[in-house]
Design an enzyme around this catalytic site. Structure first.
Site, mmCIF file in Angstrom:
data_model
loop_
_atom_site.group_PDB
_atom_site.id
_atom_site.type_symbol
_atom_site.label_atom_id
_atom_site.label_comp_id
_atom_site.label_asym_id
_atom_site.label_seq_id
_atom_site.Cartn_x
_atom_site.Cartn_y
_atom_site.Cartn_z
ATOM 1 C CD GLN A 125 3.075 12.405 -10.814
ATOM 2 O OE1 GLN A 125 2.554 13.497 -10.661
ATOM 3 N NE2 GLN A 125 2.527 11.471 -11.541
ATOM 4 N N GLY A 126 5.352 12.163 -5.645
ATOM 5 C CA GLY A 126 5.897 12.733 -4.421
ATOM 6 C C GLY A 126 5.244 12.194 -3.172
ATOM 7 C CG ASP A 127 1.350 12.134 -2.394
ATOM 8 O OD1 ASP A 127 1.762 12.969 -1.573
ATOM 9 O OD2 ASP A 127 0.445 12.380 -3.213
ATOM 10 C CB SER A 128 6.415 7.177 -3.702
ATOM 11 O OG SER A 128 5.876 6.922 -4.966
ATOM 12 C CG HIS A 159 8.736 2.871 -5.523
ATOM 13 N ND1 HIS A 159 7.551 2.517 -4.900
ATOM 14 C CD2 HIS A 159 8.620 4.210 -5.754
ATOM 15 C CE1 HIS A 159 6.773 3.568 -4.783
ATOM 16 N NE2 HIS A 159 7.405 4.623 -5.281
ATOM 17 C CG ASP A 202 6.964 -0.484 -3.280
ATOM 18 O OD1 ASP A 202 8.143 -0.271 -2.932
ATOM 19 O OD2 ASP A 202 6.308 0.294 -4.008
#
Length: 269
Positions: free
Chosen positions: A210-213, A75, A121
């Site tokens: 958010q930002g660790d994906s 993603h 993913d």
């Protein structure tokens, strides 16, 4: 429909949480420990503690798994093909500090199953050159389910609070495995246990954000080596009570990853 993919927009980040499940198990998630709300609920990593960790300019993280290949989340990227727009930062924990390496991408391979299923993913990013003196992170082999229990280590440069900006420093924290049945009480049919694993605390407080994906969830094997068992994928917010982090369960699709990495340490076209 997925609740929230923890992907950063512009320079904020992507969210993650881990925990693997053994089919049919019904273990309850433990209560959260007292923790300062970093990673969320973590602490600063020291230089060299997680040497294979990679920060990506697309608002995601990843891990170096071959000489020129970074494993991240599907993603985080839009398609398979040539791509020279991504910058990978390696060899540093302080993004504003000196040292480390910044290397451009040359090619991206995106999991072909992700678009239709929302699961599996994972994606690979090929670097223009091989960073020297940086070890690779092992990843769980197909069927290697023994690592999916106990606790895991999560890390990233993502937000330290829900809705916050990117962290300057690499943070890390420990989260416990959460069974499929427990996680499905929160996410229902959105969870795909064949390809996803959950981790976190029933009371919340510790999670990726958010930002660790795309970053790795890791655990040490019997030889004492770090192994990537999960990829930060999605979840409801960051560290919310009874909403655990959902990770791509690496062992379930690791053969597909291996088949896309050539003997030369690049992406097989």
């Amino acid at each position: 429909m997925r609740i929230f993919a923890k992907l950063a927009v512009v320079v904020t980040a992507a969210s993650v949480a881990i925990g693997t499940l053994v089919a049919g198990s019904a273990q309850a998630a433990p209560a959260a420990p007292d923790a300062t709300p970093f990673i969320v609920g973590g602490q600063n990593a020291s230089q060299g503690q997680f040497p294979w960790m990679v920060q990506l300019s697309i608002g995601c993280d990843g891990a170096l798994v071959a000489s020129r290949v970074v494993l991240t989340a599907a993603h985080c990227v839009s398609r398979t093909g040539s791509n020279t727009s991504i910058t990978a930062t390696l060899g540093k924990v302080d993004l504003q500090g000196s040292g480390g390496r910044s290397i451009k991408s040359t090619y991206v391979y995106r999991s072909p199953q992700y678009a239709s299923t929302g699961a599996q993913d994972w994606a690979l990013i090929e670097l223009a050159s091989a960073p020297s003196s940086i070890p690779f992170l092992k990843y769980a082999a197909q069927g290697e389910t023994s690592l999916y229990s106990g606790t895991f280590t999560i890390m990233g440069w993502g937000a330290t609070v829900e809705g916050g900006g990117q962290s300057r420093y690499l943070k890390y924290a420990t989260v416990p495995f959460v069974s499929d049945s427990t996680c499905q009480q929160s996410y229902g049919s959105d969870l795909q246990p064949a390809y996803e694993v959950c981790a976190g605390y029933a009371a919340g407080g510790v999670d990726t954000c958010q930002g660790d994906s795309g970053g790795p969830m890791v655990k040490k094997n019997s030889a004492g080596d770090w192994v990537e068992v999960g990829i930060v994928s999605w979840g409801q917010g960051c560290a919310e009570p009874k909403f655990y982090g959902v990770y791509g369960e690496v062992q379930s699709f690791s053969t597909n990853i291996t088949n896309r990495i050539s003997p030369s340490g690049t992406i097989a076209r």
